[in-house]
Design a protein around this motif. Sequence first.
Motif, PDB file in Angstrom:
ATOM      1  N   ALA A 231     -59.354  27.767 -53.931  1.00 36.91           N
ATOM      2  CA  ALA A 231     -60.362  28.832 -53.315  1.00 36.91           C
ATOM      3  C   ALA A 231     -62.374  27.914 -54.174  1.00 36.91           C
ATOM      4  O   ALA A 231     -62.881  27.733 -53.134  1.00 36.91           O
ATOM      5  N   CYS A 234     -62.627  24.203 -52.994  1.00 36.75           N
ATOM      6  CA  CYS A 234     -63.551  24.628 -51.317  1.00 36.75           C
ATOM      7  C   CYS A 234     -64.925  24.528 -51.628  1.00 36.75           C
ATOM      8  O   CYS A 234     -65.793  24.066 -50.568  1.00 36.75           O
ATOM      9  N   GLU A 235     -65.195  25.995 -52.041  1.00 37.14           N
ATOM     10  CA  GLU A 235     -66.940  26.281 -52.567  1.00 37.14           C
ATOM     11  C   GLU A 235     -66.632  24.705 -53.278  1.00 37.14           C
ATOM     12  O   GLU A 235     -68.407  24.370 -52.278  1.00 37.14           O
ATOM     13  N   ILE A 239     -66.494  23.920 -47.873  1.00 36.26           N
ATOM     14  CA  ILE A 239     -65.831  24.101 -46.360  1.00 36.26           C
ATOM     15  C   ILE A 239     -64.891  24.807 -46.923  1.00 36.26           C
ATOM     16  O   ILE A 239     -64.976  25.687 -47.840  1.00 36.26           O
ATOM     17  N   SER A 240     -63.686  25.129 -45.806  1.00 37.48           N
ATOM     18  CA  SER A 240     -63.105  26.154 -45.968  1.00 37.48           C
ATOM     19  C   SER A 240     -61.528  26.215 -46.447  1.00 37.48           C
ATOM     20  O   SER A 240     -61.266  24.657 -45.853  1.00 37.48           O
ATOM     21  N   GLN A 241     -60.889  26.778 -46.659  1.00 34.86           N
ATOM     22  CA  GLN A 241     -59.461  26.367 -47.109  1.00 34.86           C
ATOM     23  C   GLN A 241     -58.884  26.220 -45.751  1.00 34.86           C
ATOM     24  O   GLN A 241     -57.936  25.699 -46.611  1.00 34.86           O
ATOM     25  N   ARG A 242     -59.386  26.670 -44.540  1.00 34.92           N
ATOM     26  CA  ARG A 242     -58.398  26.426 -44.107  1.00 34.92           C
ATOM     27  C   ARG A 242     -58.525  25.070 -43.224  1.00 34.92           C
ATOM     28  O   ARG A 242     -57.595  24.566 -43.199  1.00 34.92           O
ATOM     29  N   HIS A 243     -59.875  24.377 -42.884  1.00 36.55           N
ATOM     30  CA  HIS A 243     -60.064  22.725 -42.688  1.00 36.55           C
ATOM     31  C   HIS A 243     -59.088  21.897 -43.916  1.00 36.55           C
ATOM     32  O   HIS A 243     -59.282  21.228 -43.973  1.00 36.55           O
TER      33      HIS A 243
END
Length: 331
Positions: A231, A234-235, A239-243
């Motif tokens: 997390a 990604c921050e 970008i998002s964790q999903r991406h």
Amino acid sequence: MRLLVLVTPHFNMAATAGFIDPFRAANYLDGTPHFVWEFASVAGGACLASNGMMIETRPLAHVQGTRRDMVIISSSWTPEAHYSAQLRSALWRWAHSGATLGAIDTGAFILAQAGLLEGRRATVHYEHMDAFSECFPECKLTEELYVFDKNRISCAGGGASVDFALQIIRGAQGDALANSAARYLFHPTIRPPGTLQNGAAQEPLGNIAPSAVKRAIALMEHNLEAPLSIAVLCERLGISQRHLNRLFSNFVHKTPVLYYRDIRLDRARGLVTQTDLGMSEIALASGFASQVHFSRAYRTRFGLPPTRDRIEGRVPFEFRAWPMHRKQRPK
């Protein structure tokens, strides 16, 4: 120039041959034997390289009393196993006579073990940098392809051995002959001093992975001892964790969590097999708070516990060459 190349069992043949061939080319192109060389090993006779090839060598006892302008140690696996009082004595004798002492791949371990690199800049193959730093903190280890520190020189090995030799030719005979030798060997660019081992952003086969993946991996490799959560990672990337999961699945074929764990274990394996650090120290240095968790994860990744790998992993075996990831040192 009188060169002596000292090889140890399981030395890297390609790096050693790459180092010598520019001198052969320079002699041929200029029609003058500017450089003469021979190979030696402690025992003499046929010395087995890591790729299964052999090279014929003279015994150290037969050459240690002869004057040399340059003595280069070419070593790869377990350099510490090939250090001896006889070798140390010979190296110090050459040092006192004014010879330049050098190393290819892990040869710097032997020079450092002999006390010949204290306060000097040196380099080794990136796979062994963590181990070298732990063993020889008095040396100034760099991540450069090759290093010239007065009469102490070293090279990370591989293809850099050609650049290393061409720089020696340049210093001894000038730019023209070094350039001619490089052209003759189809070596289009002599990488200059200060070039980093893995400094380029591009992959050898081109930019395959997206920038976000490369930046994520760089963040992981900069934070091995205190791993970031995915997390937080990604921050920082924006970008998002999903991406990120989708990118890693497509280009790395692992989840970010698994990849991060694996590179920490890869680094741990270097410390297990190349140093005498305690397992608890290695676990912490690789981002594992629990030694039990570390041992379990290590066995899952490599198929054997770290205590056993410490013994078996020091035996040269081509299929045991896992990539080593290093904590980043401050610049």
